[in-house]
Write a protein that holds these residues in place. Structure first.
Motif, PDB file in Angstrom:
ATOM      1  N   PRO A  10      -5.241   1.860 -33.758  1.00 16.32           N
ATOM      2  CA  PRO A  10      -5.620   1.956 -32.339  1.00 16.32           C
ATOM      3  C   PRO A  10      -6.469   3.195 -32.075  1.00 16.32           C
ATOM      4  O   PRO A  10      -6.279   4.237 -32.713  1.00 16.32           O
ATOM      5  CB  PRO A  10      -4.271   2.035 -31.615  1.00 16.32           C
ATOM      6  N   PHE A  11      -7.382   3.093 -31.129  1.00 16.61           N
ATOM      7  CA  PHE A  11      -8.355   4.159 -30.919  1.00 16.61           C
ATOM      8  C   PHE A  11      -7.697   5.481 -30.526  1.00 16.61           C
ATOM      9  O   PHE A  11      -8.154   6.551 -30.954  1.00 16.61           O
ATOM     10  CB  PHE A  11      -9.375   3.756 -29.855  1.00 16.61           C
ATOM     11  N   ALA A  12      -6.654   5.435 -29.732  1.00 15.27           N
ATOM     12  CA  ALA A  12      -5.977   6.681 -29.343  1.00 15.27           C
ATOM     13  C   ALA A  12      -5.376   7.360 -30.572  1.00 15.27           C
ATOM     14  O   ALA A  12      -5.466   8.585 -30.734  1.00 15.27           O
ATOM     15  CB  ALA A  12      -4.901   6.396 -28.304  1.00 15.27           C
ATOM     16  N   GLU A  13      -4.771   6.570 -31.448  1.00 14.44           N
ATOM     17  CA  GLU A  13      -4.207   7.126 -32.675  1.00 14.44           C
ATOM     18  C   GLU A  13      -5.307   7.570 -33.629  1.00 14.44           C
ATOM     19  O   GLU A  13      -5.179   8.590 -34.322  1.00 14.44           O
ATOM     20  CB  GLU A  13      -3.309   6.102 -33.364  1.00 14.44           C
ATOM     21  N   THR A  14      -6.401   6.813 -33.657  1.00 15.77           N
ATOM     22  CA  THR A  14      -7.555   7.201 -34.465  1.00 15.77           C
ATOM     23  C   THR A  14      -8.046   8.582 -34.064  1.00 15.77           C
ATOM     24  O   THR A  14      -8.335   9.430 -34.919  1.00 15.77           O
ATOM     25  CB  THR A  14      -8.692   6.176 -34.309  1.00 15.77           C
ATOM     26  N   ALA A  15      -8.166   8.812 -32.747  1.00 16.81           N
ATOM     27  CA  ALA A  15      -8.633  10.105 -32.255  1.00 16.81           C
ATOM     28  C   ALA A  15      -7.724  11.226 -32.757  1.00 16.81           C
ATOM     29  O   ALA A  15      -8.203  12.265 -33.243  1.00 16.81           O
ATOM     30  CB  ALA A  15      -8.683  10.095 -30.732  1.00 16.81           C
ATOM     31  N   LEU A  16      -6.433  11.030 -32.653  1.00 16.04           N
ATOM     32  CA  LEU A  16      -5.473  12.059 -33.066  1.00 16.04           C
ATOM     33  C   LEU A  16      -5.544  12.299 -34.569  1.00 16.04           C
ATOM     34  O   LEU A  16      -5.640  13.446 -35.030  1.00 16.04           O
ATOM     35  CB  LEU A  16      -4.063  11.628 -32.666  1.00 16.04           C
ATOM     36  N   ARG A  17      -5.530  11.228 -35.359  1.00 14.23           N
ATOM     37  CA  ARG A  17      -5.494  11.374 -36.813  1.00 14.23           C
ATOM     38  C   ARG A  17      -6.814  11.876 -37.386  1.00 14.23           C
ATOM     39  O   ARG A  17      -6.832  12.542 -38.437  1.00 14.23           O
ATOM     40  CB  ARG A  17      -5.112  10.037 -37.450  1.00 14.23           C
ATOM     41  N   GLY A  58      -8.777  14.024 -35.885  1.00 11.39           N
ATOM     42  CA  GLY A  58      -8.977  15.424 -35.534  1.00 11.39           C
ATOM     43  C   GLY A  58      -9.682  15.678 -34.222  1.00 11.39           C
ATOM     44  O   GLY A  58     -10.155  16.794 -33.974  1.00 11.39           O
ATOM     45  N   PHE A  59      -9.758  14.657 -33.350  1.00 16.65           N
ATOM     46  CA  PHE A  59     -10.373  14.831 -32.029  1.00 16.65           C
ATOM     47  C   PHE A  59      -9.325  15.333 -31.043  1.00 16.65           C
ATOM     48  O   PHE A  59      -8.117  15.119 -31.224  1.00 16.65           O
ATOM     49  CB  PHE A  59     -10.967  13.514 -31.537  1.00 16.65           C
ATOM     50  N   ALA A  60      -9.805  15.976 -29.989  1.00 18.86           N
ATOM     51  CA  ALA A  60      -8.872  16.495 -28.981  1.00 18.86           C
ATOM     52  C   ALA A  60      -8.154  15.355 -28.272  1.00 18.86           C
ATOM     53  O   ALA A  60      -6.964  15.453 -27.967  1.00 18.86           O
ATOM     54  CB  ALA A  60      -9.623  17.358 -27.970  1.00 18.86           C
ATOM     55  N   ASP A  61      -8.875  14.283 -27.995  1.00 18.29           N
ATOM     56  CA  ASP A  61      -8.304  13.116 -27.335  1.00 18.29           C
ATOM     57  C   ASP A  61      -9.274  11.954 -27.502  1.00 18.29           C
ATOM     58  O   ASP A  61     -10.332  12.088 -28.124  1.00 18.29           O
ATOM     59  CB  ASP A  61      -8.011  13.390 -25.851  1.00 18.29           C
ATOM     60  N   GLN A  62      -8.939  10.808 -26.918  1.00 15.12           N
ATOM     61  CA  GLN A  62      -9.774   9.624 -27.082  1.00 15.12           C
ATOM     62  C   GLN A  62     -11.123   9.786 -26.398  1.00 15.12           C
ATOM     63  O   GLN A  62     -12.140   9.263 -26.874  1.00 15.12           O
ATOM     64  CB  GLN A  62      -9.050   8.384 -26.541  1.00 15.12           C
ATOM     65  N   ALA A  63     -11.158  10.527 -25.293  1.00 17.27           N
ATOM     66  CA  ALA A  63     -12.433  10.755 -24.612  1.00 17.27           C
ATOM     67  C   ALA A  63     -13.380  11.574 -25.496  1.00 17.27           C
ATOM     68  O   ALA A  63     -14.585  11.315 -25.554  1.00 17.27           O
ATOM     69  CB  ALA A  63     -12.197  11.455 -23.279  1.00 17.27           C
ATOM     70  N   HIS A  64     -12.816  12.575 -26.166  1.00 15.63           N
ATOM     71  CA  HIS A  64     -13.612  13.381 -27.104  1.00 15.63           C
ATOM     72  C   HIS A  64     -14.159  12.495 -28.223  1.00 15.63           C
ATOM     73  O   HIS A  64     -15.329  12.591 -28.605  1.00 15.63           O
ATOM     74  CB  HIS A  64     -12.714  14.486 -27.670  1.00 15.63           C
ATOM     75  N   LEU A  65     -13.330  11.603 -28.753  1.00 16.68           N
ATOM     76  CA  LEU A  65     -13.767  10.662 -29.779  1.00 16.68           C
ATOM     77  C   LEU A  65     -14.918   9.807 -29.269  1.00 16.68           C
ATOM     78  O   LEU A  65     -15.936   9.638 -29.951  1.00 16.68           O
ATOM     79  CB  LEU A  65     -12.582   9.770 -30.180  1.00 16.68           C
ATOM     80  N   ALA A  66     -14.777   9.273 -28.070  1.00 19.69           N
ATOM     81  CA  ALA A  66     -15.810   8.399 -27.514  1.00 19.69           C
ATOM     82  C   ALA A  66     -17.134   9.132 -27.353  1.00 19.69           C
ATOM     83  O   ALA A  66     -18.204   8.580 -27.657  1.00 19.69           O
ATOM     84  CB  ALA A  66     -15.348   7.836 -26.172  1.00 19.69           C
ATOM     85  N   ARG A  67     -17.093  10.375 -26.871  1.00 17.46           N
ATOM     86  CA  ARG A  67     -18.326  11.142 -26.685  1.00 17.46           C
ATOM     87  C   ARG A  67     -19.014  11.404 -28.016  1.00 17.46           C
ATOM     88  O   ARG A  67     -20.239  11.269 -28.140  1.00 17.46           O
ATOM     89  CB  ARG A  67     -18.026  12.474 -25.987  1.00 17.46           C
ATOM     90  N   ASP A  68     -18.234  11.822 -29.018  1.00 21.32           N
ATOM     91  CA  ASP A  68     -18.828  12.157 -30.310  1.00 21.32           C
ATOM     92  C   ASP A  68     -19.411  10.918 -30.995  1.00 21.32           C
ATOM     93  O   ASP A  68     -20.488  10.978 -31.588  1.00 21.32           O
ATOM     94  CB  ASP A  68     -17.777  12.807 -31.216  1.00 21.32           C
ATOM     95  N   VAL A  69     -18.698   9.808 -30.927  1.00 25.67           N
ATOM     96  CA  VAL A  69     -19.203   8.581 -31.546  1.00 25.67           C
ATOM     97  C   VAL A  69     -20.495   8.152 -30.875  1.00 25.67           C
ATOM     98  O   VAL A  69     -21.465   7.780 -31.545  1.00 25.67           O
ATOM     99  CB  VAL A  69     -18.142   7.466 -31.481  1.00 25.67           C
ATOM    100  N   ARG A  70     -20.531   8.192 -29.563  1.00 24.64           N
ATOM    101  CA  ARG A  70     -21.753   7.810 -28.847  1.00 24.64           C
ATOM    102  C   ARG A  70     -22.912   8.723 -29.218  1.00 24.64           C
ATOM    103  O   ARG A  70     -24.038   8.258 -29.434  1.00 24.64           O
ATOM    104  CB  ARG A  70     -21.499   7.857 -27.342  1.00 24.64           C
ATOM    105  N   GLU A  71     -22.651  10.030 -29.313  1.00 28.28           N
ATOM    106  CA  GLU A  71     -23.732  10.969 -29.610  1.00 28.28           C
ATOM    107  C   GLU A  71     -24.234  10.826 -31.040  1.00 28.28           C
ATOM    108  O   GLU A  71     -25.447  10.860 -31.289  1.00 28.28           O
ATOM    109  CB  GLU A  71     -23.251  12.403 -29.374  1.00 28.28           C
ATOM    110  N   LEU A  72     -23.328  10.669 -32.001  1.00 27.82           N
ATOM    111  CA  LEU A  72     -23.729  10.632 -33.401  1.00 27.82           C
ATOM    112  C   LEU A  72     -24.118   9.234 -33.870  1.00 27.82           C
ATOM    113  O   LEU A  72     -24.958   9.103 -34.771  1.00 27.82           O
ATOM    114  CB  LEU A  72     -22.589  11.149 -34.289  1.00 27.82           C
ATOM    115  N   ALA A  73     -23.511   8.211 -33.282  1.00 19.73           N
ATOM    116  CA  ALA A  73     -23.725   6.847 -33.764  1.00 19.73           C
ATOM    117  C   ALA A  73     -24.580   5.995 -32.839  1.00 19.73           C
ATOM    118  O   ALA A  73     -25.041   4.926 -33.239  1.00 19.73           O
ATOM    119  CB  ALA A  73     -22.375   6.159 -33.987  1.00 19.73           C
TER     120      ALA A  73
END
Length: 246
Positions: free
Chosen positions: A205-212, A214-229
């Motif tokens: 799950p995306f929330a668990e993905t973010a934690l495992r 190394g992202f601060a939270d799921q929102a941080h994951l979403a921002r980084d993925v959008r910027e890099l990918a």
């Protein structure tokens, strides 16, 4: 069809892909949502062959989608930080670029190597042999670079990585530019992106993905993925990006 295998060159992967139609080439893979057909940053560099051409794919900081071409492709993908020692050029000079090998090596040598690979029964093996011969004549990559990658990929902070290797922050940054094409903070983000993609594509799950990852939270994951990918994580999972072409 895409195929890859471990190379006889330590830390490298050899791959091939047949691309029968237009809209394919170095940098294209399968559909990947908003970054349709793009190859995503992974910290690696590739030596590429297609009939009549040898190229080098530099390290990416964004999704790469070049002008479409057709034909079969092969590549040797080098472990992060190793290609500059073999190719003889700092990685930061090739960041976010694909260049003809004639821009880096003597044109006569490249023409000879290209003709050899073009005429080989197995161009993939022939390309790998070029990489092996080049590596045999070059100074080996600094082993410290693997320690940098391992530390950052484990989620260790940049400052802690530098301290653990006996380097100042400035020294680590300078070495990283030449070896990886960008500073250690960018490398850490790229490696974290790849960790997240691997987890999400395994059904985490995306929330668990973010934690495992190394992202601060799921929102941080979403921002980084959008910027890099250039796409959302959901798009990348639904339209799994093809590997191999850079």
């Amino acid at each position: 069809m895409y195929a890859e295998r471990a190379s006889r060159l330590r830390g490298a992967v050899v791959w091939s892909r047949d691309l029968p139609g237009p809209g394919s080439g170095p940098g294209f893979g399968d559909e990947s949502g908003g970054a349709r057909g793009a190859v995503l940053p992974d910290g690696c560099m590739d030596l590429l062959w297609t009939e009549g051409r040898l190229l080098v794919a530099g390290p990416d900081t964004r999704p790469f989608v070049p002008d479409g071409v057709s034909g079969g492709w092969a590549g040797v993908r080098f472990f992060p930080g190793t290609a500059p020692a073999y190719l003889g050029v700092p990685a930061n000079e090739l960041r976010d670029r694909r260049v003809e090998l004639t821009d880096l090596w003597p044109a006569s040598d490249v023409r000879r190597l290209t003709a050899r690979i073009d005429g080989a029964a197995d161009p993939v093996d022939a390309l790998e042999e070029v990489a092996l011969l080049r590596a045999a004549d070059a100074e080996p990559p600094d082993p410290l670079l693997r320690e940098v990658v391992a530390a950052l990929d484990a989620g260790r902070p940049v400052a802690g990585t530098a301290d653990g290797l006996g380097l100042s922050a400035r020294q680590l940054h300078r070495r990283s530019l030449a070896a990886f094409g960008y500073g250690p903070k960018t490398l850490a983000r790229v490696l974290r992106l790849q960790r997240a993609l691997a987890l999400a594509r395994d059904g985490v799950p995306f929330a668990e993905t973010a934690l495992r990852a190394g992202f601060a939270d799921q929102a941080h994951l979403a921002r980084d993925v959008r910027e890099l990918a250039g796409a959302t994580l959901g798009e990348l999972v639904a339209h799994r990006q093809g590997v191999g072409l850079r």
